[in-house]
Write a protein that holds these residues in place. Structure first.
Motif, PDB file in Angstrom:
ATOM      1  N   GLU A  78       0.684  -1.725  -0.433  1.00  0.00           N
ATOM      2  CA  GLU A  78       0.118   0.206  -0.028  1.00  0.00           C
ATOM      3  C   GLU A  78       0.940   1.117  -0.280  1.00  0.00           C
ATOM      4  OE1 GLU A  78      -0.009  -2.718   2.037  1.00  0.00           O
ATOM      5  OE2 GLU A  78      -2.063  -3.454   2.000  1.00  0.00           O
ATOM      6  N   ALA A  85       1.337   6.625  -7.127  1.00  0.00           N
ATOM      7  CA  ALA A  85      -0.860   7.320  -6.801  1.00  0.00           C
ATOM      8  C   ALA A  85      -0.133   8.791  -6.870  1.00  0.00           C
ATOM      9  CB  ALA A  85      -0.619   7.222  -6.462  1.00  0.00           C
ATOM     10  N   ARG A 122      -1.432  -1.560  -8.711  1.00  0.00           N
ATOM     11  CA  ARG A 122      -1.438  -0.406  -9.459  1.00  0.00           C
ATOM     12  C   ARG A 122      -2.733  -0.069  -9.869  1.00  0.00           C
ATOM     13  NH1 ARG A 122       4.795   0.496 -10.735  1.00  0.00           N
ATOM     14  NH2 ARG A 122       5.631  -0.588  -8.459  1.00  0.00           N
ATOM     15  N   VAL A 125      -5.474   1.543  -8.789  1.00  0.00           N
ATOM     16  CA  VAL A 125      -6.125   2.413  -8.806  1.00  0.00           C
ATOM     17  C   VAL A 125      -5.632   3.599  -9.905  1.00  0.00           C
ATOM     18  CG1 VAL A 125      -4.218   5.019  -7.297  1.00  0.00           C
ATOM     19  CG2 VAL A 125      -4.457   2.766  -6.517  1.00  0.00           C
ATOM     20  N   TRP A 126      -6.288   4.360 -10.643  1.00  0.00           N
ATOM     21  CA  TRP A 126      -6.222   5.222 -11.680  1.00  0.00           C
ATOM     22  C   TRP A 126      -6.246   6.715 -11.292  1.00  0.00           C
ATOM     23  CZ3 TRP A 126     -10.801   3.756 -15.591  1.00  0.00           C
ATOM     24  CH2 TRP A 126     -10.931   2.039 -15.572  1.00  0.00           C
TER      25      TRP A 126
END
Length: 236
Positions: A78, A85, A122, A125-126
């Protein structure tokens, strides 16, 4: 043993051996693989930037400087995904290329299982992958000169399209209203100036050190603004 796990094990064995070094035969015996496999792995480690070098002859082997490597990293998947990100959404940050290189080094030092878990996560997560302007050479020069406090010769294009060459004394890089600026003393105008980084078309860092400290001339920053880390006062 998977290749990724084997490379991790070889890195750790080399770190533990430090300046004493170890032979390819020792690594092969430790991991239960052939000399050919170990030598191929060591070439891959060297190619990836891992600071290992070979020394031939009696007492030779493979050596690595422990101070030049990261110890085992205890990050979660995480945390790694969060770092990726953050870099993606941070936009046009200073030293972006160096930040991405540092993140790659950090990830390379992770256990293979955590590294793989972070890569798998990954996809969940956009972020906006729209066009991102590549960091220009002039910007990299300005960033370097600011960090190392060097007088810099720049070509600056103002809002009216007028181009001027000037020598400046960098003070800080500042972000406000979606734009990054160089705050510097301008020798051409003999005054402090804000230079939008995207309007600096050329830059050359001289070897002359910046001696002027004129941040106070820019006024007080907004209460929500300030340095990444407050400067530590030196008491004499």
């Amino acid at each position: 043993m998977r290749r990724a796990d084997r490379l991790d094990a070889e890195r750790e064995e080399l770190r533990r051996s430090g300046t004493r070094g170890c032979t390819a035969r020792h690594l092969a015996d430790q991991l239960g693989v052939s000399l050919r496999t170990v030598r191929r792995d060591l070439e891959a480690l060297m190619g990836s930037g891992f600071p290992v070098w070979a020394q031939s002859g009696p007492g030779g082997g493979y050596f690595v400087d422990p101070a030049a490597t990261l110890p085992p990293i205890t990050l979660t998947a995480e945390q790694v995904v969060g770092l990726h990100a953050a870099v993606h959404v941070a936009g046009d940050i200073p030293f972006r290329r160096e930040v991405e290189a540092a993140l790659a080094k950090l990830e390379d030092a992770l256990p293979a299982s955590i590294r793989q878990a972070s890569r798998d996560s990954r996809s969940l997560v956009w972020v906006d992958h729209g066009p991102r302007r590549a960091s220009s050479r002039s910007r990299e020069v300005v960033e370097h000169a600011t960090l190392h406090r060097l007088v810099t010769r720049i070509t600056f294009v103002d809002a009216k399209g007028t181009s001027t060459r000037r020598d400046v004394e960098p003070q800080v890089l500042a972000h406000t209203r979606g734009t990054w600026y160089l705050l510097a003393w301008c020798r051409l105008r003999a005054a402090p100036r804000w230079f939008a980084l995207d309007r600096i078309t050329r830059a050359y860092a001289t070897t002359e050190p910046v001696t002027r400290d004129c941040l106070a001339d820019f006024g007080e920053p907004p209460p929500t603004s300030g340095p990444l880390e407050p400067a530590v006062a030196v008491h004499r």
